[in-house]
Design a protein around this motif. Structure first.
Motif, PDB file in Angstrom:
ATOM      1  N   ARG A  78       0.828  -1.135   0.014  1.00  0.00           N
ATOM      2  CA  ARG A  78      -0.108  -0.034   0.004  1.00  0.00           C
ATOM      3  C   ARG A  78       0.808   1.376   0.009  1.00  0.00           C
ATOM      4  O   ARG A  78       0.375   2.224   0.270  1.00  0.00           O
ATOM      5  CB  ARG A  78      -0.958  -0.196   1.163  1.00  0.00           C
ATOM      6  N   GLY A  79       1.926   1.206  -0.243  1.00  0.00           N
ATOM      7  CA  GLY A  79       3.067   2.252  -0.207  1.00  0.00           C
ATOM      8  C   GLY A  79       3.253   2.740   1.078  1.00  0.00           C
ATOM      9  O   GLY A  79       3.782   3.936   1.379  1.00  0.00           O
ATOM     10  N   ALA A  80       2.959   1.926   2.109  1.00  0.00           N
ATOM     11  CA  ALA A  80       3.254   2.407   3.509  1.00  0.00           C
ATOM     12  C   ALA A  80       4.453   2.070   4.013  1.00  0.00           C
ATOM     13  O   ALA A  80       5.442   0.937   3.523  1.00  0.00           O
ATOM     14  CB  ALA A  80       2.274   1.605   4.472  1.00  0.00           C
ATOM     15  N   ALA A  81       5.139   2.725   5.006  1.00  0.00           N
ATOM     16  CA  ALA A  81       6.522   2.453   5.554  1.00  0.00           C
ATOM     17  C   ALA A  81       6.353   1.175   6.219  1.00  0.00           C
ATOM     18  O   ALA A  81       5.676   0.790   7.206  1.00  0.00           O
ATOM     19  CB  ALA A  81       7.017   3.371   6.353  1.00  0.00           C
ATOM     20  N   HIS A  82       7.459   0.162   5.832  1.00  0.00           N
ATOM     21  CA  HIS A  82       7.685  -1.260   6.580  1.00  0.00           C
ATOM     22  C   HIS A  82       9.005  -1.487   6.826  1.00  0.00           C
ATOM     23  O   HIS A  82       9.967  -0.950   6.083  1.00  0.00           O
ATOM     24  CB  HIS A  82       7.271  -2.254   5.747  1.00  0.00           C
ATOM     25  N   VAL A  83       9.172  -2.145   7.993  1.00  0.00           N
ATOM     26  CA  VAL A  83      10.668  -2.807   8.252  1.00  0.00           C
ATOM     27  C   VAL A  83      10.465  -4.196   7.877  1.00  0.00           C
ATOM     28  O   VAL A  83       9.572  -4.911   8.524  1.00  0.00           O
ATOM     29  CB  VAL A  83      10.918  -2.438   9.489  1.00  0.00           C
ATOM     30  N   VAL A  84      11.432  -4.543   6.908  1.00  0.00           N
ATOM     31  CA  VAL A  84      11.460  -5.892   6.367  1.00  0.00           C
ATOM     32  C   VAL A  84      12.790  -6.564   6.331  1.00  0.00           C
ATOM     33  O   VAL A  84      13.773  -5.892   6.446  1.00  0.00           O
ATOM     34  CB  VAL A  84      10.812  -6.119   5.087  1.00  0.00           C
ATOM     35  N   PRO A  85      13.086  -7.953   6.113  1.00  0.00           N
ATOM     36  CA  PRO A  85      14.125  -8.352   6.111  1.00  0.00           C
ATOM     37  C   PRO A  85      15.205  -8.124   4.986  1.00  0.00           C
ATOM     38  O   PRO A  85      14.191  -8.054   3.875  1.00  0.00           O
ATOM     39  CB  PRO A  85      13.928  -9.928   6.250  1.00  0.00           C
ATOM     40  N   ARG A  86      16.105  -7.859   4.615  1.00  0.00           N
ATOM     41  CA  ARG A  86      16.756  -7.146   3.592  1.00  0.00           C
ATOM     42  C   ARG A  86      16.511  -8.441   2.401  1.00  0.00           C
ATOM     43  O   ARG A  86      16.325  -8.104   1.286  1.00  0.00           O
ATOM     44  CB  ARG A  86      18.260  -7.097   3.703  1.00  0.00           C
ATOM     45  N   ARG A  87      16.929  -9.609   3.079  1.00  0.00           N
ATOM     46  CA  ARG A  87      16.641 -10.921   2.054  1.00  0.00           C
ATOM     47  C   ARG A  87      15.250 -10.736   1.234  1.00  0.00           C
ATOM     48  O   ARG A  87      15.297 -11.562   0.269  1.00  0.00           O
ATOM     49  CB  ARG A  87      16.910 -12.014   2.656  1.00  0.00           C
ATOM     50  N   ASP A  88      14.227 -10.264   1.900  1.00  0.00           N
ATOM     51  CA  ASP A  88      12.776 -10.310   1.445  1.00  0.00           C
ATOM     52  C   ASP A  88      12.397  -9.060   0.942  1.00  0.00           C
ATOM     53  O   ASP A  88      11.296  -8.877   0.679  1.00  0.00           O
ATOM     54  CB  ASP A  88      12.052 -10.688   2.601  1.00  0.00           C
ATOM     55  N   ALA A  89      13.462  -8.026   0.426  1.00  0.00           N
ATOM     56  CA  ALA A  89      12.923  -6.801   0.116  1.00  0.00           C
ATOM     57  C   ALA A  89      12.168  -6.869  -1.176  1.00  0.00           C
ATOM     58  O   ALA A  89      11.210  -6.101  -1.492  1.00  0.00           O
ATOM     59  CB  ALA A  89      14.446  -5.866  -0.293  1.00  0.00           C
ATOM     60  N   THR A  90      12.479  -7.684  -2.149  1.00  0.00           N
ATOM     61  CA  THR A  90      11.804  -7.832  -3.390  1.00  0.00           C
ATOM     62  C   THR A  90      10.224  -8.407  -3.022  1.00  0.00           C
ATOM     63  O   THR A  90       9.396  -7.951  -3.865  1.00  0.00           O
ATOM     64  CB  THR A  90      12.495  -8.745  -4.298  1.00  0.00           C
ATOM     65  N   VAL A  91      10.182  -9.301  -2.016  1.00  0.00           N
ATOM     66  CA  VAL A  91       8.982  -9.912  -1.697  1.00  0.00           C
ATOM     67  C   VAL A  91       7.958  -8.620  -1.324  1.00  0.00           C
ATOM     68  O   VAL A  91       6.726  -8.593  -1.791  1.00  0.00           O
ATOM     69  CB  VAL A  91       9.006 -10.855  -0.693  1.00  0.00           C
ATOM     70  N   PHE A  92       8.459  -7.940  -0.352  1.00  0.00           N
ATOM     71  CA  PHE A  92       7.530  -7.027   0.249  1.00  0.00           C
ATOM     72  C   PHE A  92       7.553  -5.709  -0.351  1.00  0.00           C
ATOM     73  O   PHE A  92       6.750  -4.642  -0.304  1.00  0.00           O
ATOM     74  CB  PHE A  92       8.172  -6.510   1.841  1.00  0.00           C
ATOM     75  N   GLY A  93       8.593  -5.393  -1.445  1.00  0.00           N
ATOM     76  CA  GLY A  93       8.462  -4.243  -2.212  1.00  0.00           C
ATOM     77  C   GLY A  93       7.850  -4.369  -3.579  1.00  0.00           C
ATOM     78  O   GLY A  93       6.577  -4.531  -3.786  1.00  0.00           O
ATOM     79  N   PRO A  94       8.724  -4.848  -4.591  1.00  0.00           N
ATOM     80  CA  PRO A  94       8.063  -5.167  -5.930  1.00  0.00           C
ATOM     81  C   PRO A  94       7.093  -6.138  -5.913  1.00  0.00           C
ATOM     82  O   PRO A  94       6.089  -6.124  -6.704  1.00  0.00           O
ATOM     83  CB  PRO A  94       9.074  -5.331  -6.774  1.00  0.00           C
ATOM     84  N   GLY A  95       7.133  -7.017  -5.186  1.00  0.00           N
ATOM     85  CA  GLY A  95       6.217  -8.232  -4.875  1.00  0.00           C
ATOM     86  C   GLY A  95       4.884  -7.904  -4.482  1.00  0.00           C
ATOM     87  O   GLY A  95       3.961  -8.719  -4.593  1.00  0.00           O
ATOM     88  N   SER A  96       4.624  -6.806  -4.009  1.00  0.00           N
ATOM     89  CA  SER A  96       3.187  -6.051  -3.401  1.00  0.00           C
ATOM     90  C   SER A  96       2.849  -5.165  -4.520  1.00  0.00           C
ATOM     91  O   SER A  96       1.841  -4.579  -4.188  1.00  0.00           O
ATOM     92  CB  SER A  96       3.536  -5.520  -2.061  1.00  0.00           C
ATOM     93  N   LEU A  97       3.381  -4.806  -5.485  1.00  0.00           N
ATOM     94  CA  LEU A  97       3.026  -3.754  -6.248  1.00  0.00           C
ATOM     95  C   LEU A  97       2.128  -4.535  -7.345  1.00  0.00           C
ATOM     96  O   LEU A  97       2.467  -5.689  -7.725  1.00  0.00           O
ATOM     97  CB  LEU A  97       4.366  -3.254  -7.154  1.00  0.00           C
ATOM     98  N   ALA A  98       1.190  -3.837  -7.791  1.00  0.00           N
ATOM     99  CA  ALA A  98       0.053  -4.378  -8.785  1.00  0.00           C
ATOM    100  C   ALA A  98       0.649  -4.911  -9.861  1.00  0.00           C
ATOM    101  O   ALA A  98       1.627  -4.530 -10.428  1.00  0.00           O
ATOM    102  CB  ALA A  98      -0.903  -3.459  -8.853  1.00  0.00           C
ATOM    103  N   ALA A  99       0.202  -5.923 -10.694  1.00  0.00           N
ATOM    104  CA  ALA A  99       0.819  -6.742 -11.558  1.00  0.00           C
ATOM    105  C   ALA A  99       0.129  -6.329 -13.138  1.00  0.00           C
ATOM    106  O   ALA A  99       1.060  -6.191 -14.092  1.00  0.00           O
ATOM    107  CB  ALA A  99       0.794  -7.943 -11.731  1.00  0.00           C
ATOM    108  N   ASP A 100      -0.936  -5.583 -13.047  1.00  0.00           N
ATOM    109  CA  ASP A 100      -1.615  -5.329 -14.381  1.00  0.00           C
ATOM    110  C   ASP A 100      -2.320  -3.939 -14.256  1.00  0.00           C
ATOM    111  O   ASP A 100      -2.389  -3.259 -13.293  1.00  0.00           O
ATOM    112  CB  ASP A 100      -2.712  -6.281 -14.938  1.00  0.00           C
TER     113      ASP A 100
END
Length: 384
Positions: A78-100
């Motif tokens: 949702r574009g909200a600030a999150h603290v996430v594992p560095r290794r999972d940055a793609t999961v919680f960043g680009p992975g949470s972005l809408a695909a279409d």
């Protein structure tokens, strides 16, 4: 079809969120990996992690985020600030972005109308902003959000910087800028006194995020179902801001790993690997003070946790929500805090009468929260 009770589900979710018993002191990454930890308002992520990790302190958070960078602060779901594992940055960043396109319009929310009025598609607008931002942050400078927006001025087509009556300036629509962060082009960097700043993600991390975004999208759904199951695609859509159609498609991609269960007469889905724990969830111990915005409170079927609608309204407010007090895995009240000299004054508003043992456990937890609010200790007042 497997039938489960709300009590089972709450106990299962407590365990999934690592709230039934604390993890060892070195396991903050493991705690944040469940579904990310929202950090709004700033500082809440530390309180949430302290509820999950034994002996977790502000110094430990600073070391993980700023020094060894095993944790990353970014704009996630949702574009909200999150603290996430560095290794999972793609999961919680680009992975949470809408695909279409249709789903991205949903995720842009209030920022979509000005983009549409300018004659751009959502994907075109986001790609343009991401491309220009990548050039801006390549200089390695730290910028506040306002400075980042200002740096875009004159580099973007004028129609992507509409006039804002609130800010009295032309700038990129807020959610469009936030989703550029979710796409991975920038993340939070070194703070400037009390101000948060952003830097290019690849500069901050010393390398780019992972590139397998389709796999990250699938993994995000798996994390969500594990943390909040049993759930439906609509719950995932609300949690990420993506469209319901895309949420359904993401669930379909996990089809072999999901099982149907019935909760309160409705069908929902659970990871097949989690059925055993759901059938016999562990017993929670002690008290926890969860901050407003805690991942555990982001469950979308709120009545499962708190059936009383009046209590729901007290917990989930449009603005200024309180934290929630858990005792042995049960919501027992709300809490608020304010600093007063060297102490944190915590006010607990119980849902029902608390006994002496429960009060003592809550007071102990409040002392763990105090350092994250810049105080030495806490003094708790109960309103019952």
């Amino acid at each position: 079809m497997h039938r489960v009770s709300a009590e089972q589900v709450v106990a299962f979710r407590m365990a999934a969120h690592r709230l039934h018993e604390r993890l060892p002191a070195a396991d903050a990454v493991r705690a944040a990996a469940v579904c990310g930890v929202q950090d709004t308002p700033p500082g809440n992520a530390g309180v949430a992690l302290a509820a999950r990790v034994d002996g977790f302190t502000p110094a430990a958070l600073e070391e993980a985020v700023l020094d060894d960078r095993t944790l990353l602060r970014l704009l996630g779901p949702r574009g909200a600030a999150h603290v996430v594992p560095r290794r999972d940055a793609t999961v919680f960043g680009p992975g949470s972005l809408a695909a279409d396109e249709e789903s991205l319009r949903e995720q842009l929310s209030g920022s979509w109308p000005p983009v549409e009025a300018a004659g751009w598609t959502a994907r075109e607008a986001l790609s343009m902003v991401v491309g220009v931002l990548a050039a801006v942050v390549a200089d390695g400078e730290s910028r506040t959000k306002g400075q980042l927006s200002e740096a875009l001025h004159g580099r973007l087509p004028a129609e992507l910087e509409p006039w804002c009556d609130v800010c009295d300036v032309h700038h990129v629509p807020d959610q469009l800028l936030r989703l550029a962060g979710t796409a991975g082009v920038f993340c939070y960097g070194w703070p400037q006194e009390s101000r948060q700043t952003f830097m290019g993600t690849d500069i901050w991390l010393g390398g780019p995020l992972g590139s397998d975004v389709p796999a990250a999208r699938r993994e995000l759904v798996r994390r969500f179902v594990h943390a909040y199951g049993p759930v439906t695609p609509r719950h995932f859509a609300a949690w990420t801001g993506v469209g319901v159609a895309e949420a359904r498609q993401r669930f379909l991609e996990l089809d072999a790993g999901l099982v149907e269960v019935k909760l309160d007469g409705s069908v929902a889905w659970l990871l097949a690997d989690d059925v055993e724990v759901l059938n016999d969830p562990p017993t929670a111990s002690g008290a926890r003070l969860l901050p407003a915005g805690d991942p555990f409170l982001a469950q979308r079927d709120r009545a499962t946790l708190l059936p009383d609608k009046a209590v729901q309204r007290a917990v989930w407010r449009p603005v200024g929500s309180p934290g929630v007090v858990l005792v042995t895995g049960h919501p027992m009240g709300t809490w608020r805090a304010r600093g007063a000299g060297g102490r944190l004054e915590v006010t607990v508003d119980p849902f029902a009468k608390l006994n002496d043992r429960q009060r003592t456990a809550i007071e102990h937890e409040a002392d763990l929260v105090a350092p994250f609010r810049g105080r030495d200790h806490a003094v708790v007042t109960f309103t019952d």
